[in-house]
Design a protein around this motif. Structure first.
Motif, PDB file in Angstrom:
ATOM      1  N   TYR A 113      19.872  91.285  -5.005  1.00 46.79           N
ATOM      2  CA  TYR A 113      18.694  91.028  -4.555  1.00 46.79           C
ATOM      3  C   TYR A 113      17.760  90.095  -5.163  1.00 46.79           C
ATOM      4  O   TYR A 113      17.860  88.363  -3.907  1.00 46.79           O
ATOM      5  CB  TYR A 113      17.902  91.796  -3.988  1.00 46.79           C
ATOM      6  CG  TYR A 113      16.925  91.855  -3.175  1.00 46.79           C
ATOM      7  CD1 TYR A 113      16.979  91.322  -1.737  1.00 46.79           C
ATOM      8  CD2 TYR A 113      15.385  92.021  -3.551  1.00 46.79           C
ATOM      9  CE1 TYR A 113      15.929  90.615  -1.144  1.00 46.79           C
ATOM     10  CE2 TYR A 113      14.529  91.099  -2.093  1.00 46.79           C
ATOM     11  CZ  TYR A 113      14.677  91.049  -1.454  1.00 46.79           C
ATOM     12  OH  TYR A 113      13.274  90.667  -1.019  1.00 46.79           O
ATOM     13  N   THR A 114      17.606  89.937  -5.946  1.00 47.16           N
ATOM     14  CA  THR A 114      16.794  89.724  -6.999  1.00 47.16           C
ATOM     15  C   THR A 114      17.276  88.069  -7.296  1.00 47.16           C
ATOM     16  O   THR A 114      16.745  86.789  -6.947  1.00 47.16           O
ATOM     17  CB  THR A 114      16.273  89.935  -8.806  1.00 47.16           C
ATOM     18  OG1 THR A 114      15.454  91.715  -7.852  1.00 47.16           O
ATOM     19  CG2 THR A 114      15.147  89.367  -8.833  1.00 47.16           C
ATOM     20  N   SER A 115      18.614  88.198  -7.955  1.00 43.72           N
ATOM     21  CA  SER A 115      19.999  87.268  -7.873  1.00 43.72           C
ATOM     22  C   SER A 115      20.013  86.139  -7.202  1.00 43.72           C
ATOM     23  O   SER A 115      19.291  85.025  -7.280  1.00 43.72           O
ATOM     24  CB  SER A 115      21.370  87.273  -8.434  1.00 43.72           C
ATOM     25  OG  SER A 115      21.115  88.167  -9.676  1.00 43.72           O
ATOM     26  N   HIS A 116      19.512  86.659  -5.519  1.00 46.42           N
ATOM     27  CA  HIS A 116      20.054  86.368  -4.561  1.00 46.42           C
ATOM     28  C   HIS A 116      18.443  85.364  -4.591  1.00 46.42           C
ATOM     29  O   HIS A 116      18.490  83.897  -3.865  1.00 46.42           O
ATOM     30  CB  HIS A 116      20.425  86.321  -3.207  1.00 46.42           C
ATOM     31  CG  HIS A 116      20.116  85.607  -2.096  1.00 46.42           C
ATOM     32  ND1 HIS A 116      21.637  84.796  -1.981  1.00 46.42           N
ATOM     33  CD2 HIS A 116      19.353  86.353  -1.167  1.00 46.42           C
ATOM     34  CE1 HIS A 116      20.691  84.189  -0.833  1.00 46.42           C
ATOM     35  NE2 HIS A 116      19.708  84.862  -0.646  1.00 46.42           N
ATOM     36  N   ALA A 119      19.570 100.172  -9.183  1.00 47.90           N
ATOM     37  CA  ALA A 119      20.205  98.946  -9.469  1.00 47.90           C
ATOM     38  C   ALA A 119      20.898  97.864  -9.584  1.00 47.90           C
ATOM     39  O   ALA A 119      20.121  96.525  -9.567  1.00 47.90           O
ATOM     40  CB  ALA A 119      19.429  99.486 -11.017  1.00 47.90           C
ATOM     41  N   ASP A 120      21.714  98.074  -9.206  1.00 47.73           N
ATOM     42  CA  ASP A 120      22.578  97.022  -9.097  1.00 47.73           C
ATOM     43  C   ASP A 120      22.846  96.484  -7.787  1.00 47.73           C
ATOM     44  O   ASP A 120      22.475  94.681  -7.646  1.00 47.73           O
ATOM     45  CB  ASP A 120      24.344  97.315  -8.226  1.00 47.73           C
ATOM     46  CG  ASP A 120      24.715  98.275 -10.406  1.00 47.73           C
ATOM     47  OD1 ASP A 120      24.506  97.544 -11.094  1.00 47.73           O
ATOM     48  OD2 ASP A 120      25.694  99.279 -10.161  1.00 47.73           O
ATOM     49  N   LEU A 121      22.143  96.885  -6.989  1.00 45.17           N
ATOM     50  CA  LEU A 121      21.623  96.011  -5.735  1.00 45.17           C
ATOM     51  C   LEU A 121      20.403  95.491  -5.677  1.00 45.17           C
ATOM     52  O   LEU A 121      20.354  94.502  -4.814  1.00 45.17           O
ATOM     53  CB  LEU A 121      21.795  97.392  -4.425  1.00 45.17           C
ATOM     54  CG  LEU A 121      22.436  97.874  -3.741  1.00 45.17           C
ATOM     55  CD1 LEU A 121      22.236  98.662  -2.334  1.00 45.17           C
ATOM     56  CD2 LEU A 121      23.376  96.116  -3.361  1.00 45.17           C
ATOM     57  N   LEU A 163      16.151  85.017  -6.629  1.00 50.36           N
ATOM     58  CA  LEU A 163      15.778  83.339  -7.294  1.00 50.36           C
ATOM     59  C   LEU A 163      16.394  82.500  -7.277  1.00 50.36           C
ATOM     60  O   LEU A 163      17.167  81.417  -8.395  1.00 50.36           O
ATOM     61  CB  LEU A 163      15.597  83.782  -8.876  1.00 50.36           C
ATOM     62  CG  LEU A 163      15.047  85.208  -8.701  1.00 50.36           C
ATOM     63  CD1 LEU A 163      15.056  85.862 -10.523  1.00 50.36           C
ATOM     64  CD2 LEU A 163      12.749  84.841  -9.218  1.00 50.36           C
ATOM     65  N   GLY A 164      17.889  82.527  -6.775  1.00 51.96           N
ATOM     66  CA  GLY A 164      18.636  81.276  -6.534  1.00 51.96           C
ATOM     67  C   GLY A 164      20.204  81.191  -7.480  1.00 51.96           C
ATOM     68  O   GLY A 164      20.675  79.814  -7.620  1.00 51.96           O
ATOM     69  N   ALA A 165      19.894  82.382  -7.893  1.00 51.72           N
ATOM     70  CA  ALA A 165      21.392  82.967  -9.514  1.00 51.72           C
ATOM     71  C   ALA A 165      22.624  83.226  -8.614  1.00 51.72           C
ATOM     72  O   ALA A 165      22.632  83.783  -7.664  1.00 51.72           O
ATOM     73  CB  ALA A 165      20.542  83.415 -10.757  1.00 51.72           C
ATOM     74  N   PRO A 166      23.713  82.934  -8.909  1.00 51.38           N
ATOM     75  CA  PRO A 166      25.110  83.353  -8.632  1.00 51.38           C
ATOM     76  C   PRO A 166      24.745  84.701  -9.053  1.00 51.38           C
ATOM     77  O   PRO A 166      24.317  85.777  -9.862  1.00 51.38           O
ATOM     78  CB  PRO A 166      25.961  82.343  -9.591  1.00 51.38           C
ATOM     79  CG  PRO A 166      25.395  82.046 -10.459  1.00 51.38           C
ATOM     80  CD  PRO A 166      23.645  81.870 -10.169  1.00 51.38           C
ATOM     81  N   ALA A 167      25.435  85.988  -8.035  1.00 50.82           N
ATOM     82  CA  ALA A 167      25.366  87.093  -7.770  1.00 50.82           C
ATOM     83  C   ALA A 167      26.476  87.480  -9.042  1.00 50.82           C
ATOM     84  O   ALA A 167      27.614  86.499  -8.145  1.00 50.82           O
ATOM     85  CB  ALA A 167      25.196  87.870  -6.809  1.00 50.82           C
TER      86      ALA A 167
END
Length: 226
Positions: free
Chosen positions: A217-220, A211-213, A222-226
């Motif tokens: 991946y999803t944050s990246h 879930a953390d990975l 969507l362009g959000a900071p990880a």
């Protein structure tokens, strides 16, 4: 809605999956000394994550009067012998995260600049089928820090590199992952990774989950900071 998982997770080996960097350093120092040279800790750190041919050239510049292939074979045999004698020193959380990825049906690849025979020694110590693909130093068209090893792994897996996460511990390896277009996760061990372009830096894999990975991946994506 469930966040989309990466198509694959790409693992570096030395320093990321297993804590073998001290084994390499312990092999390099006596080799240089046997030719009357001096090998400092700072010089050893400069080889972390570097392709073995490049490492051999640096050792030759330090006074090792051996051919490149001889140096590679000597270091590989020395480290492999220690692995067989002492076992593979897996980094905290690495096997658990790898097992979670396999259980989730996410493809995995080992992308290492060590020789295939050494990679196979490490992989054989994992009590489950850990990787769909292994790209080793003797497979790479160009070594890390070039992106080629990661791109080769993705072609072998049949996935788009942009849909993968690559895990690295060294500056040279991280540069390779970033240049490939993967979501690059740095987990530093011996050398700091700040300022190299990682999409995220984690102190450790211990306690980390699929879930953390997936969140990274999803944050990246969507362009959000990880």
């Amino acid at each position: 809605m469930t966040s989309p998982a990466p198509a694959a997770v790409l693992w570096d080996m030395d320093g990321t999956l297993v804590d073998t960097e001290p084994y390499w350093m312990a092999a390099e120092g006596p080799l240089v000394a046997s030719f009357g040279g001096v090998w400092t800790h700072e010089q050893a750190l400069s080889l972390v994550g570097l392709g073995l041919e490049d490492s051999a050239r640096i050792l030759q510049a330090a006074g090792v009067r051996m051919e490149t292939r001889e140096i590679i074979d000597h270091l590989t045999d020395t480290v492999s012998s220690r692995l067989r004698a002492e076992g593979a020193p897996f980094r905290p959380g690495a096997r658990e995260l790898l097992a979670g990825l396999r259980q989730a049906g996410i493809k995995t690849a080992l992308v290492t600049m060590s020789m295939r025979r050494m990679a196979e020694t490490v992989v054989s110590a994992i009590p489950f089928e850990a990787f769909d693909v292994v790209i080793a130093g003797d497979d790479a068209v160009r070594p890390k820090p070039h992106p080629d090893p990661y791109l080769q792994a993705c072609r072998a897996l049949g996935v788009d590199v942009a849909e993968t996460v690559a895990i690295e511990d060294s500056p040279n390896g991280l540069r390779s992952a970033v240049a490939s277009g993967a979501v690059a996760l740095g987990v530093p061990l011996m050398v700091p990774l700040a300022g190299i372009g990682a999409h995220a830096l984690w102190d450790s894999l211990d306690g980390r989950t699929v879930a953390d990975l997936t969140d990274l991946y999803t944050s990246h994506r969507l362009g959000a900071p990880a």
